[in-house]
Write a protein that holds these residues in place. Sequence first.
Motif, PDB file in Angstrom:
ATOM      1  N   TRP A 174     -62.670 105.625  54.401  1.00 46.87           N
ATOM      2  CA  TRP A 174     -63.952 106.315  54.466  1.00 46.87           C
ATOM      3  C   TRP A 174     -63.816 107.781  54.819  1.00 46.87           C
ATOM      4  O   TRP A 174     -64.803 108.519  54.808  1.00 46.87           O
ATOM      5  CB  TRP A 174     -64.878 105.618  55.462  1.00 46.87           C
ATOM      6  N   GLY A 175     -62.649 108.246  55.192  1.00 49.73           N
ATOM      7  CA  GLY A 175     -62.488 109.654  55.543  1.00 49.73           C
ATOM      8  C   GLY A 175     -63.100 109.961  56.894  1.00 49.73           C
ATOM      9  O   GLY A 175     -62.841 109.285  57.887  1.00 49.73           O
ATOM     10  N   LYS A 176     -63.962 110.980  56.938  1.00 47.73           N
ATOM     11  CA  LYS A 176     -64.569 111.433  58.194  1.00 47.73           C
ATOM     12  C   LYS A 176     -65.894 110.695  58.422  1.00 47.73           C
ATOM     13  O   LYS A 176     -66.762 110.700  57.562  1.00 47.73           O
ATOM     14  CB  LYS A 176     -64.766 112.947  58.148  1.00 47.73           C
ATOM     15  N   PHE A 177     -66.044 110.110  59.615  1.00 48.06           N
ATOM     16  CA  PHE A 177     -67.127 109.162  59.876  1.00 48.06           C
ATOM     17  C   PHE A 177     -67.732 109.477  61.245  1.00 48.06           C
ATOM     18  O   PHE A 177     -67.012 109.619  62.235  1.00 48.06           O
ATOM     19  CB  PHE A 177     -66.547 107.743  59.874  1.00 48.06           C
ATOM     20  N   LEU A 178     -69.058 109.562  61.313  1.00 48.59           N
ATOM     21  CA  LEU A 178     -69.772 109.739  62.578  1.00 48.59           C
ATOM     22  C   LEU A 178     -70.664 108.528  62.835  1.00 48.59           C
ATOM     23  O   LEU A 178     -71.305 108.010  61.917  1.00 48.59           O
ATOM     24  CB  LEU A 178     -70.658 110.990  62.545  1.00 48.59           C
ATOM     25  N   GLY A 197     -65.861 120.461  58.823  1.00 47.62           N
ATOM     26  CA  GLY A 197     -66.151 120.825  57.436  1.00 47.62           C
ATOM     27  C   GLY A 197     -67.019 119.827  56.721  1.00 47.62           C
ATOM     28  O   GLY A 197     -66.944 119.678  55.497  1.00 47.62           O
ATOM     29  N   GLY A 198     -67.901 119.133  57.474  1.00 40.86           N
ATOM     30  CA  GLY A 198     -68.732 118.070  56.910  1.00 40.86           C
ATOM     31  C   GLY A 198     -68.052 116.724  57.077  1.00 40.86           C
ATOM     32  O   GLY A 198     -66.854 116.644  57.379  1.00 40.86           O
ATOM     33  N   VAL A 199     -68.825 115.662  56.908  1.00 34.62           N
ATOM     34  CA  VAL A 199     -68.284 114.305  57.047  1.00 34.62           C
ATOM     35  C   VAL A 199     -68.701 113.473  55.841  1.00 34.62           C
ATOM     36  O   VAL A 199     -69.645 113.806  55.128  1.00 34.62           O
ATOM     37  CB  VAL A 199     -68.763 113.628  58.355  1.00 34.62           C
ATOM     38  N   ASP A 200     -67.984 112.387  55.632  1.00 33.58           N
ATOM     39  CA  ASP A 200     -68.289 111.519  54.495  1.00 33.58           C
ATOM     40  C   ASP A 200     -69.457 110.592  54.793  1.00 33.58           C
ATOM     41  O   ASP A 200     -70.306 110.361  53.930  1.00 33.58           O
ATOM     42  CB  ASP A 200     -67.037 110.708  54.137  1.00 33.58           C
ATOM     43  N   HIS A 238     -73.219 111.166  53.068  1.00 31.20           N
ATOM     44  CA  HIS A 238     -74.049 109.959  53.067  1.00 31.20           C
ATOM     45  C   HIS A 238     -74.574 109.725  54.484  1.00 31.20           C
ATOM     46  O   HIS A 238     -73.787 109.614  55.424  1.00 31.20           O
ATOM     47  CB  HIS A 238     -73.239 108.737  52.619  1.00 31.20           C
ATOM     48  N   THR A 239     -75.893 109.635  54.624  1.00 30.05           N
ATOM     49  CA  THR A 239     -76.511 109.285  55.899  1.00 30.05           C
ATOM     50  C   THR A 239     -77.036 107.863  55.805  1.00 30.05           C
ATOM     51  O   THR A 239     -77.812 107.531  54.902  1.00 30.05           O
ATOM     52  CB  THR A 239     -77.655 110.252  56.246  1.00 30.05           C
ATOM     53  N   ILE A 275     -72.475 103.077  47.304  1.00 27.59           N
ATOM     54  CA  ILE A 275     -73.284 103.696  48.355  1.00 27.59           C
ATOM     55  C   ILE A 275     -74.366 104.608  47.791  1.00 27.59           C
ATOM     56  O   ILE A 275     -75.477 104.682  48.328  1.00 27.59           O
ATOM     57  CB  ILE A 275     -72.395 104.438  49.371  1.00 27.59           C
ATOM     58  N   ASP A 276     -74.114 105.290  46.689  1.00 27.17           N
ATOM     59  CA  ASP A 276     -75.153 106.144  46.109  1.00 27.17           C
ATOM     60  C   ASP A 276     -76.331 105.322  45.601  1.00 27.17           C
ATOM     61  O   ASP A 276     -77.492 105.676  45.808  1.00 27.17           O
ATOM     62  CB  ASP A 276     -74.570 106.993  44.977  1.00 27.17           C
ATOM     63  N   GLY A 277     -76.058 104.196  44.947  1.00 22.91           N
ATOM     64  CA  GLY A 277     -77.121 103.333  44.456  1.00 22.91           C
ATOM     65  C   GLY A 277     -77.922 102.709  45.576  1.00 22.91           C
ATOM     66  O   GLY A 277     -79.105 102.412  45.424  1.00 22.91           O
TER      67      GLY A 277
END
Length: 326
Positions: A174-178, A197-200, A238-239, A275-277
């Motif tokens: 998932w890369g960077k995750f908050l 630099g932003g998160v995934d 993605h939120t 996830i986009d759908g």
Amino acid sequence: RGSGSADDDDSNPWSPPPTAAPIPAPSILFLGTGSSQPSPHRNVSSTLVSLDASTSLLLDCGEGTVAQLLAVADAAALGKVKIVWISHPHADHCMGLRDFLRRRATVADDVVTVVCPKGVGWWLEGEDCRVIGCERFVDGKGEAEGMEFLTRFKSVKVKHCLDSYALAFEGPGWGKFLYSGDCRPSADLAAVGKAWGGVDVLLHEATFEDELAAEAKAKKHSTVKEAMTIGKEAGAKHTVLTHFSQRYPGLPAVEDEGEGCVVAWDWMLVTPENIDGAKGELYKKLKPYFAEEAEPLEDDLKVGDEDVRKILEEPGGFTQLAKGCK
């Protein structure tokens, strides 16, 4: 229950795998997306984040977490959890932890790392796990044992109850995750996203709809709009919204029918491919299902000429309704 409720088609991409199947990776499997106590539609907080075929993190562990997981996965999924993160000591986020640890010990030989507030750590004395306090990671991962597969792991102090923390990590899949845990909107959490630099993915609590902003502030939670704002400030691709008040028996109100976010649901399985759908398409599929279910709930509650929804939104409203119903 589960994301397949609105669509019986076996090809529904957000449905979990059949019972006793491995969990796909990378993926996010929601085991509990409600707040405070279980409801017919949402269990209390727990989210399984699978990074690869053998490694996952469990974000909070409310009561019933193991049952939720084993309803849709094989027992091997327990052993793949290498880190359990407990965001704060409220029962709906940690009461399933002892059960999880004991069940995991039956299928895995390694020691799982539990990162938690001090009060939860004391409660785990005698359990087979490695306990590390959330405060240990305020300045980053360092050389913590059991976290070699992660590039970054950071605690962020947030406003909720005593010893409440959000989590920021980076790893495979998932890369960077908050993950916000429970909190008021946190500029510090958003600042981590900016610094990275932003998160995934941002997984953020959205306990209240926007019209209850005053109650969210009083109870130190966030509204849907506030969670979405943190996503923008953190630069999240993605939120994902979770931890909804159980006053909403179906779907919470979200602007633009969920086009800008994912509204999490128990047993929903999100992958990088779907996830986009899930942002708008799934919300629209679920909405008619709950519209049909919600109408009789209000029609059956007769309390003079008063607005049932208004009563439900007031402290003690459920008791008031019960007294007015025969």
